[in-house]
Write an enzyme that holds these catalytic residues in place. Structure first.
Site, mmCIF file in Angstrom:
data_model
loop_
_atom_site.group_PDB
_atom_site.id
_atom_site.type_symbol
_atom_site.label_atom_id
_atom_site.label_comp_id
_atom_site.label_asym_id
_atom_site.label_seq_id
_atom_site.Cartn_x
_atom_site.Cartn_y
_atom_site.Cartn_z
ATOM 1 N N CYS A 12 0.855 -1.179 0.000
ATOM 2 C CA CYS A 12 0.000 0.000 0.000
ATOM 3 C C CYS A 12 0.896 1.236 0.000
ATOM 4 O O CYS A 12 2.118 1.120 0.017
ATOM 5 C CB CYS A 12 -0.897 -0.034 1.233
ATOM 6 S SG CYS A 12 -2.365 0.990 1.110
ATOM 7 N N CYS A 84 -3.967 -0.565 -3.049
ATOM 8 C CA CYS A 84 -4.411 0.796 -3.333
ATOM 9 C C CYS A 84 -3.867 1.219 -4.680
ATOM 10 O O CYS A 84 -2.862 0.686 -5.158
ATOM 11 C CB CYS A 84 -3.987 1.772 -2.234
ATOM 12 S SG CYS A 84 -2.251 2.187 -2.206
ATOM 13 N N CYS A 91 4.278 0.669 -8.206
ATOM 14 C CA CYS A 91 4.844 -0.605 -7.750
ATOM 15 C C CYS A 91 6.198 -0.854 -8.411
ATOM 16 O O CYS A 91 6.319 -0.812 -9.629
ATOM 17 C CB CYS A 91 3.889 -1.750 -8.082
ATOM 18 S SG CYS A 91 4.400 -3.322 -7.353
#
Length: 144
Positions: A12, A84, A91
């Protein structure tokens, strides 16, 4: 022959709420099958309302702490679940065989911001907690 546990990371933005709840549920419900971790792109500290609503459901995450990916360096993850949108969009690339899966959940602190009634604020946390539990109950099949 015994199957090794799936090494799963919940990622997250700040590792304060959603990823912490997901790690807690995975350890509580799927501990025999999943070696669960959580981290954030940044470190925002453990959200006390997340701790509170998880305790209401019988899961103690009070001993968790907010951490970044760097603190889990060297863990060979099988699956990374971004919980999220920001974490999904930013990422990083994971070495090895780690697959990245996005399963987004609403942000309880954002939804509760400005809420004057504490119970109404906690209702956002409880709803997302229950949605995360429902997802974790589908693991590991949902990410296989």
């Amino acid at each position: 022959m015994l199957h090794p546990k799936l090494k799963l990371l919940f990622l997250c933005t700040g590792n304060s709420c959603r990823s912490q709840m997901a790690e807690g549920w995975a350890r509580h419900l799927k501990g025999a099958q999943i070696d669960a971790y959580s981290a954030g792109i940044e470190k925002h500290g453990l959200n006390p309302n997340a701790v509170k609503v998880m305790a209401e459901a019988g899961v103690d995450i009070s001993g968790h702490h907010s951490k970044t990916l760097g603190e889990l360096d060297g863990v060979p993850f099988d699956v990374v679940v971004t919980v999220c949108g920001h974490a999904h969009e930013t990422c990083p690339v994971f070495p090895g065989q780690a697959r990245v899966v996005h399963v987004g959940f609403d942000d309880p602190p954002k939804l509760a911001r400005g809420e004057t009634d504490p119970e109404k604020a906690l209702a956002h946390y409880r709803r997302v907690r229950d949605e995360i539990r429902a997802f974790v109950e589908t693991l590991p099949q949902a990410v296989a």
